[in-house]
Design a protein around this motif. Sequence first.
Motif, PDB file in Angstrom:
ATOM      1  N   ARG A   1       0.852  -1.184   0.000  1.00 10.97           N
ATOM      2  CA  ARG A   1       0.000   0.000   0.000  1.00 10.97           C
ATOM      3  C   ARG A   1       0.889   1.234   0.000  1.00 10.97           C
ATOM      4  NH1 ARG A   1      -3.766  -2.052   4.974  1.00 10.97           N
ATOM      5  NH2 ARG A   1      -4.626  -3.879   3.920  1.00 10.97           N
ATOM      6  N   LYS A   2       0.457   2.253  -0.727  1.00 12.33           N
ATOM      7  CA  LYS A   2       1.268   3.475  -0.789  1.00 12.33           C
ATOM      8  C   LYS A   2       1.315   4.128   0.588  1.00 12.33           C
ATOM      9  CE  LYS A   2       1.757   5.546  -5.269  1.00 12.33           C
ATOM     10  NZ  LYS A   2       1.500   6.746  -6.066  1.00 12.33           N
ATOM     11  N   PRO A   3       2.516   4.412   1.113  1.00 13.37           N
ATOM     12  CA  PRO A   3       2.600   5.094   2.405  1.00 13.37           C
ATOM     13  C   PRO A   3       2.010   6.496   2.339  1.00 13.37           C
ATOM     14  CG  PRO A   3       4.746   5.027   1.341  1.00 13.37           C
ATOM     15  CD  PRO A   3       3.829   4.177   0.523  1.00 13.37           C
ATOM     16  N   VAL A   4       1.390   6.892   3.421  1.00 14.28           N
ATOM     17  CA  VAL A   4       0.785   8.220   3.593  1.00 14.28           C
ATOM     18  C   VAL A   4      -0.437   8.402   2.711  1.00 14.28           C
ATOM     19  CG1 VAL A   4       1.145  10.707   3.536  1.00 14.28           C
ATOM     20  CG2 VAL A   4       3.023   9.207   4.206  1.00 14.28           C
ATOM     21  N   THR A   5      -0.266   8.296   1.374  1.00 12.97           N
ATOM     22  CA  THR A   5      -1.377   8.599   0.481  1.00 12.97           C
ATOM     23  C   THR A   5      -2.324   7.425   0.324  1.00 12.97           C
ATOM     24  OG1 THR A   5      -0.046   7.928  -1.424  1.00 12.97           O
ATOM     25  CG2 THR A   5      -0.013  10.259  -0.816  1.00 12.97           C
ATOM     26  N   GLN A   6      -1.867   6.194   0.612  1.00  8.33           N
ATOM     27  CA  GLN A   6      -2.735   5.050   0.420  1.00  8.33           C
ATOM     28  C   GLN A   6      -2.661   4.103   1.604  1.00  8.33           C
ATOM     29  OE1 GLN A   6      -5.045   4.485  -1.959  1.00  8.33           O
ATOM     30  NE2 GLN A   6      -5.581   2.788  -0.649  1.00  8.33           N
ATOM     31  N   LYS A   7      -3.463   4.370   2.614  1.00  7.85           N
ATOM     32  CA  LYS A   7      -3.492   3.511   3.780  1.00  7.85           C
ATOM     33  C   LYS A   7      -4.636   2.507   3.683  1.00  7.85           C
ATOM     34  CE  LYS A   7      -1.332   6.896   6.836  1.00  7.85           C
ATOM     35  NZ  LYS A   7      -1.453   7.693   8.052  1.00  7.85           N
ATOM     36  N   SER A   8      -5.616   2.775   2.858  1.00  4.12           N
ATOM     37  CA  SER A   8      -6.738   1.871   2.683  1.00  4.12           C
ATOM     38  C   SER A   8      -6.326   0.680   1.829  1.00  4.12           C
ATOM     39  CB  SER A   8      -7.888   2.618   2.007  1.00  4.12           C
ATOM     40  OG  SER A   8      -8.909   1.719   1.609  1.00  4.12           O
ATOM     41  N   SER A   9      -7.075  -0.415   1.955  1.00  2.00           N
ATOM     42  CA  SER A   9      -6.834  -1.586   1.110  1.00  2.00           C
ATOM     43  C   SER A   9      -7.607  -1.489  -0.194  1.00  2.00           C
ATOM     44  CB  SER A   9      -7.232  -2.864   1.853  1.00  2.00           C
ATOM     45  OG  SER A   9      -8.625  -2.852   2.133  1.00  2.00           O
ATOM     46  N   VAL A  10      -8.275  -0.366  -0.428  1.00  2.00           N
ATOM     47  CA  VAL A  10      -9.057  -0.174  -1.657  1.00  2.00           C
ATOM     48  C   VAL A  10      -8.500   1.003  -2.447  1.00  2.00           C
ATOM     49  CG1 VAL A  10     -11.356   0.234  -2.637  1.00  2.00           C
ATOM     50  CG2 VAL A  10     -11.122  -1.051  -0.485  1.00  2.00           C
ATOM     51  N   LEU A  11      -8.193   0.764  -3.722  1.00  2.00           N
ATOM     52  CA  LEU A  11      -7.779   1.829  -4.631  1.00  2.00           C
ATOM     53  C   LEU A  11      -8.994   2.250  -5.447  1.00  2.00           C
ATOM     54  CD1 LEU A  11      -4.436   0.318  -5.986  1.00  2.00           C
ATOM     55  CD2 LEU A  11      -4.685   2.056  -4.222  1.00  2.00           C
ATOM     56  N   ARG A  12      -9.174   3.563  -5.646  1.00  2.00           N
ATOM     57  CA  ARG A  12     -10.329   4.053  -6.397  1.00  2.00           C
ATOM     58  C   ARG A  12      -9.907   5.105  -7.412  1.00  2.00           C
ATOM     59  NH1 ARG A  12     -14.846   2.237  -3.661  1.00  2.00           N
ATOM     60  NH2 ARG A  12     -14.528   1.783  -1.429  1.00  2.00           N
ATOM     61  N   VAL A  13     -10.464   4.997  -8.608  1.00  2.00           N
ATOM     62  CA  VAL A  13     -10.364   6.030  -9.635  1.00  2.00           C
ATOM     63  C   VAL A  13     -11.740   6.128 -10.269  1.00  2.00           C
ATOM     64  CG1 VAL A  13      -9.299   6.767 -11.789  1.00  2.00           C
ATOM     65  CG2 VAL A  13      -7.922   5.565 -10.078  1.00  2.00           C
ATOM     66  N   ALA A  14     -12.386   7.284 -10.098  1.00  2.00           N
ATOM     67  CA  ALA A  14     -13.773   7.458 -10.554  1.00  2.00           C
ATOM     68  C   ALA A  14     -14.622   6.343  -9.923  1.00  2.00           C
ATOM     69  CB  ALA A  14     -13.848   7.469 -12.073  1.00  2.00           C
ATOM     70  N   ASP A  15     -15.375   5.583 -10.739  1.00  2.00           N
ATOM     71  CA  ASP A  15     -16.213   4.511 -10.203  1.00  2.00           C
ATOM     72  C   ASP A  15     -15.537   3.148 -10.282  1.00  2.00           C
ATOM     73  OD1 ASP A  15     -16.300   4.383 -12.950  1.00  2.00           O
ATOM     74  OD2 ASP A  15     -18.440   3.928 -13.082  1.00  2.00           O
ATOM     75  N   LEU A  16     -14.222   3.154 -10.549  1.00  2.00           N
ATOM     76  CA  LEU A  16     -13.451   1.913 -10.586  1.00  2.00           C
ATOM     77  C   LEU A  16     -12.794   1.692  -9.227  1.00  2.00           C
ATOM     78  CD1 LEU A  16     -12.223  -0.416 -12.357  1.00  2.00           C
ATOM     79  CD2 LEU A  16     -10.301   1.140 -12.792  1.00  2.00           C
ATOM     80  N   SER A  17     -12.956   0.519  -8.654  1.00  2.00           N
ATOM     81  CA  SER A  17     -12.353   0.217  -7.362  1.00  2.00           C
ATOM     82  C   SER A  17     -11.646  -1.132  -7.410  1.00  2.00           C
ATOM     83  CB  SER A  17     -13.399   0.216  -6.240  1.00  2.00           C
ATOM     84  OG  SER A  17     -14.394  -0.767  -6.463  1.00  2.00           O
ATOM     85  N   LEU A  18     -10.482  -1.172  -6.763  1.00  2.00           N
ATOM     86  CA  LEU A  18      -9.691  -2.404  -6.692  1.00  2.00           C
ATOM     87  C   LEU A  18      -9.452  -2.715  -5.217  1.00  2.00           C
ATOM     88  CD1 LEU A  18      -6.624  -3.397  -8.814  1.00  2.00           C
ATOM     89  CD2 LEU A  18      -6.450  -3.433  -6.322  1.00  2.00           C
ATOM     90  N   HIS A  19      -9.889  -3.893  -4.794  1.00  2.00           N
ATOM     91  CA  HIS A  19      -9.799  -4.297  -3.397  1.00  2.00           C
ATOM     92  C   HIS A  19      -8.603  -5.226  -3.237  1.00  2.00           C
ATOM     93  CE1 HIS A  19     -13.998  -2.856  -2.395  1.00  2.00           C
ATOM     94  NE2 HIS A  19     -13.975  -2.825  -3.713  1.00  2.00           N
ATOM     95  N   MET A  20      -7.527  -4.712  -2.628  1.00  2.00           N
ATOM     96  CA  MET A  20      -6.281  -5.467  -2.554  1.00  2.00           C
ATOM     97  C   MET A  20      -6.396  -6.708  -1.678  1.00  2.00           C
ATOM     98  SD  MET A  20      -3.370  -2.468  -2.486  1.00  2.00           S
ATOM     99  CE  MET A  20      -4.243  -1.357  -1.384  1.00  2.00           C
TER     100      MET A  20
END
Length: 225
Positions: A117-136
């Motif tokens: 997971r990206k430090p600081v900017t990405q602490k969630s296990s879910v990446l989102r761009v618009a209505d696209l989501s990726l659950h790590m």
Amino acid sequence: MRILIAEDERDLNRLIKKRLKENGYSVDACFDGEEVLDYLQCAEYDALILDIMMPKKDGIAVLRELRERENAIPVLLLTAKDSIEDRVTGLDAGADDYLVKPFAFEELLARLRVLLRKPVTQKSSVLRVADLSLHMDTRQVFRGDKEIRLSSKEYALLHYMMQNAGVVLSRDKLEQHVWDYDFSGGSNVIDVYIRYLRKKVDEGYENKLIHTVRGHGYILREDAK
């Protein structure tokens, strides 16, 4: 995502590599500390699984050298030593996490997911761009409420693009992060997989997310500017 394993126990090295590949990672493996530094100079990796007790140069020495070079690659230390002093030494040398042998492979996978997971900017296990989501954690991908079924390579490519949303990524950079040294496919493999992703992610949607930047590569963003 491309992972480097540094473990001198060859059976364990092969097992970790096999299991990581089964879980969709691209993996290279080496067996001593000097090899680690050579591999990291020749390619970009998303994480390093580093044994402490290795020939030529031990894991702590490798780790200190990497941090002195300002290489911020996430590092998961593996060791048979489990004393508090040993853990503190590893963490003080710059390790991000620590796993004691023997370990359950499911725990290694879980710790690796956290490291990626990206430090600081990405602490969630879910990446989102618009209505696209990726659950790590579950490796599921959705466009709105619709689940998108992806192969392991399609998932790895989309994962990397979503982590770098808004950034133009060259074909070489994409290939480096999704395929390992064992790969023997054609030179247009990235273009082929981008077509696969576009068909699954963008086809039928007015808002296209995957765009070509001619002469430079590809970018994942909400709108084409």
